[in-house]
Design a protein around this motif. Structure first.
Motif, mmCIF file in Angstrom:
data_model
loop_
_atom_site.group_PDB
_atom_site.id
_atom_site.type_symbol
_atom_site.label_atom_id
_atom_site.label_comp_id
_atom_site.label_asym_id
_atom_site.label_seq_id
_atom_site.Cartn_x
_atom_site.Cartn_y
_atom_site.Cartn_z
ATOM 1 N N THR A 1 0.855 -1.182 0.000
ATOM 2 C CA THR A 1 0.000 0.000 0.000
ATOM 3 C C THR A 1 0.893 1.233 0.000
ATOM 4 N N GLU A 2 0.285 2.388 -0.242
ATOM 5 C CA GLU A 2 1.076 3.620 -0.188
ATOM 6 C C GLU A 2 1.659 3.827 1.203
ATOM 7 N N ALA A 3 0.896 3.467 2.236
ATOM 8 C CA ALA A 3 1.393 3.646 3.603
ATOM 9 C C ALA A 3 2.580 2.730 3.873
ATOM 10 N N ARG A 4 2.492 1.476 3.452
ATOM 11 C CA ARG A 4 3.612 0.549 3.675
ATOM 12 C C ARG A 4 4.822 0.960 2.848
ATOM 13 N N HIS A 5 4.583 1.423 1.646
ATOM 14 C CA HIS A 5 5.686 1.878 0.807
ATOM 15 C C HIS A 5 6.374 3.083 1.446
ATOM 16 N N ALA A 6 5.581 4.022 1.948
ATOM 17 C CA ALA A 6 6.155 5.208 2.593
ATOM 18 C C ALA A 6 6.928 4.839 3.844
ATOM 19 N N ALA A 7 6.417 3.873 4.612
ATOM 20 C CA ALA A 7 7.120 3.441 5.824
ATOM 21 C C ALA A 7 8.471 2.845 5.474
ATOM 22 N N TYR A 8 8.512 2.050 4.405
ATOM 23 C CA TYR A 8 9.788 1.474 3.970
ATOM 24 C C TYR A 8 10.769 2.570 3.577
ATOM 25 N N LEU A 9 10.303 3.536 2.793
ATOM 26 C CA LEU A 9 11.184 4.621 2.374
ATOM 27 C C LEU A 9 11.702 5.398 3.578
ATOM 28 N N GLY A 10 10.853 5.537 4.597
ATOM 29 C CA GLY A 10 11.293 6.231 5.799
ATOM 30 C C GLY A 10 12.382 5.486 6.538
ATOM 31 N N ALA A 11 12.323 4.167 6.508
ATOM 32 C CA ALA A 11 13.310 3.355 7.221
ATOM 33 C C ALA A 11 14.581 3.132 6.421
ATOM 34 N N MET A 12 14.437 2.953 5.089
ATOM 35 C CA MET A 12 15.574 2.561 4.259
ATOM 36 C C MET A 12 16.114 3.704 3.404
ATOM 37 N N GLY A 13 15.294 4.727 3.164
ATOM 38 C CA GLY A 13 15.750 5.864 2.391
ATOM 39 C C GLY A 13 15.342 5.812 0.936
ATOM 40 N N SER A 14 15.447 4.643 0.312
ATOM 41 C CA SER A 14 15.096 4.508 -1.099
ATOM 42 C C SER A 14 14.732 3.058 -1.376
ATOM 43 N N ASP A 15 13.938 2.843 -2.426
ATOM 44 C CA ASP A 15 13.592 1.481 -2.833
ATOM 45 C C ASP A 15 14.165 1.151 -4.205
ATOM 46 N N ARG A 16 15.060 2.003 -4.720
ATOM 47 C CA ARG A 16 15.711 1.750 -6.002
ATOM 48 C C ARG A 16 17.072 2.433 -5.983
ATOM 49 N N PHE A 17 17.930 2.051 -6.908
ATOM 50 C CA PHE A 17 19.257 2.673 -6.945
ATOM 51 C C PHE A 17 19.844 2.565 -8.340
ATOM 52 N N VAL A 18 20.774 3.438 -8.626
ATOM 53 C CA VAL A 18 21.626 3.332 -9.800
ATOM 54 C C VAL A 18 23.032 3.665 -9.344
ATOM 55 N N GLN A 19 23.977 2.838 -9.751
ATOM 56 C CA GLN A 19 25.353 2.978 -9.280
ATOM 57 C C GLN A 19 26.294 2.553 -10.398
ATOM 58 N N ASP A 20 27.196 3.419 -10.791
ATOM 59 C CA ASP A 20 28.201 3.067 -11.790
ATOM 60 C C ASP A 20 29.471 2.637 -11.068
ATOM 61 N N ILE A 21 29.887 1.404 -11.342
ATOM 62 C CA ILE A 21 31.097 0.854 -10.736
ATOM 63 C C ILE A 21 31.920 0.197 -11.844
ATOM 64 N N GLY A 22 33.187 0.515 -11.896
ATOM 65 C CA GLY A 22 34.011 -0.024 -12.961
ATOM 66 C C GLY A 22 33.433 0.358 -14.312
ATOM 67 N N ASP A 23 33.291 -0.628 -15.198
ATOM 68 C CA ASP A 23 32.725 -0.378 -16.517
ATOM 69 C C ASP A 23 31.220 -0.584 -16.555
ATOM 70 N N TRP A 24 30.602 -0.921 -15.413
ATOM 71 C CA TRP A 24 29.211 -1.336 -15.396
ATOM 72 C C TRP A 24 28.295 -0.319 -14.731
ATOM 73 N N ARG A 25 27.028 -0.384 -15.099
ATOM 74 C CA ARG A 25 25.973 0.326 -14.374
ATOM 75 C C ARG A 25 25.131 -0.711 -13.627
ATOM 76 N N LEU A 26 24.991 -0.531 -12.331
ATOM 77 C CA LEU A 26 24.127 -1.366 -11.504
ATOM 78 C C LEU A 26 22.833 -0.607 -11.263
ATOM 79 N N ILE A 27 21.704 -1.280 -11.489
ATOM 80 C CA ILE A 27 20.390 -0.675 -11.277
ATOM 81 C C ILE A 27 19.568 -1.615 -10.412
ATOM 82 N N GLY A 28 18.911 -1.058 -9.419
ATOM 83 C CA GLY A 28 18.012 -1.844 -8.577
ATOM 84 C C GLY A 28 16.625 -1.251 -8.602
ATOM 85 N N ILE A 29 15.603 -2.109 -8.696
ATOM 86 C CA ILE A 29 14.224 -1.628 -8.717
ATOM 87 C C ILE A 29 13.390 -2.383 -7.685
ATOM 88 N N ASN A 30 12.258 -1.799 -7.354
ATOM 89 C CA ASN A 30 11.302 -2.375 -6.407
ATOM 90 C C ASN A 30 10.321 -3.244 -7.177
#
Length: 278
Positions: A94-123
């Motif tokens: 739910t929106e409430a559970r999603h918001a609670a997670y974001l409050g605890a973890m900060g983000s539910d997705r990421f993009v990170q370039d390391i070496g020659d690669w792009r790492l992407i994480g999604i919910n």
């Protein structure tokens, strides 16, 4: 060409109040000191019962800070809830559970370039949820893929499919068919995607589709010997070693990890092992 090592942990199921799998996690922390990865990705089910006890998610975040390496994480159903569909379920996202997670973890997705690669994480729990964040994530993923020429490793909790990407069956084992179609369309439109790595099923398995490796990771917490999905049930983690535009993957286990079989635990609803210890 740049070499780097990435460890993929998944389904840690951490909880301060119900620390059933903390011992295995302690062994993982010890193993990370020996492996010394450049980055760690945790592909969901970070917590034991995050949808109803957000303190579990906050505890997991503190535990990941002990790993001795930079880390990124995406949520699973035990963190934000299940994707709702007509089969019925408890703990829907739910929106409430999603918001609670974001409050605890900060983000539910990421993009990170390391070496020659792009790492992407999604919910993956947003896929098929109908929440406004689902469309926003789709647009963000499309942009994150389009703006880079680097090879891409995509991380998420739910596997994209079991054996057949066109399978119309609807279950909580994999992404729902209509959402899967949209995700695969994005992947197919960006040939830079080389690896799609997931958790959730507590099994290790590798498959290839259109030159993309679809890799399932074993859980650090427990396995189940019933209702398998075609992979190998074990406890452990994956070590991805990247060298230029190529990579290898090795399944590993830390010493003394206990192969808990959840099939022998409580079977009460909603999840018996939440309530074994009061």
């Amino acid at each position: 060409m740049t070499q780097f090592t990435l460890v993929q942990l998944t389904d840690t199921h951490l909880s301060a109040s119900r620390p059933y799998f903390q011992f295995n996690y302690e062994m993982v922390v010890e193993a990370m000191a020996d492996i010394a990865p450049d980055h760690i990705v945790i592909t969901g089910d970070l917590a034991l019962n995050g949808p109803d006890d957000i303190a579990d998610v906050a505890f997991a975040a503190r535990q990941f800070d002990r790993l001795g390496a930079p880390w990124s994480a995406v949520p699973g159903n035990h963190d934000v809830g299940l994707v709702p569909f007509e089969g019925g379920l408890h703990q829907p996202i739910t929106e409430a559970r999603h918001a609670a997670y974001l409050g605890a973890m900060g983000s539910d997705r990421f993009v990170q370039d390391i070496g020659d690669w792009r790492l992407i994480g999604i919910n993956s729990q947003l896929l098929g949820s109908g929440l406004p964040a689902e469309a926003a994530q789709h647009d963000w993923l499309a942009a994150s893929l389009s703006e880079t020429a680097r090879p891409v490793a995509l991380f998420l909790h739910y596997p994209v499919y079991l054996d057949d990407p066109a399978d119309p069956a609807r279950s909580h084992a994999v992404i729902l068919p209509e959402s899967r179609e949209a995700l695969l369309a994005l992947i197919d439109a960006h040939p830079t995607v080389r690896l799609v790595a997931s958790g959730h099923l507590h099994e290790e398995r590798r498959a290839e589709r259109n030159r993309v490796v679809y890799q399932w990771a074993p859980a650090t917490s427990f396995l189940t010997t019933t209702g398998g999905h075609g992979g190998t049930a074990s406890v452990g983690f994956l070590v991805h070693r990247f060298d230029g535009e190529t990579f290898t993957t090795e399944q590993m286990s830390a010493r003394w990890m206990i192969a808990h079989d959840i099939a022998s635990w409580g079977n009460t609803e909603p999840h018996g092992y939440y309530e074994i210890v009061k």
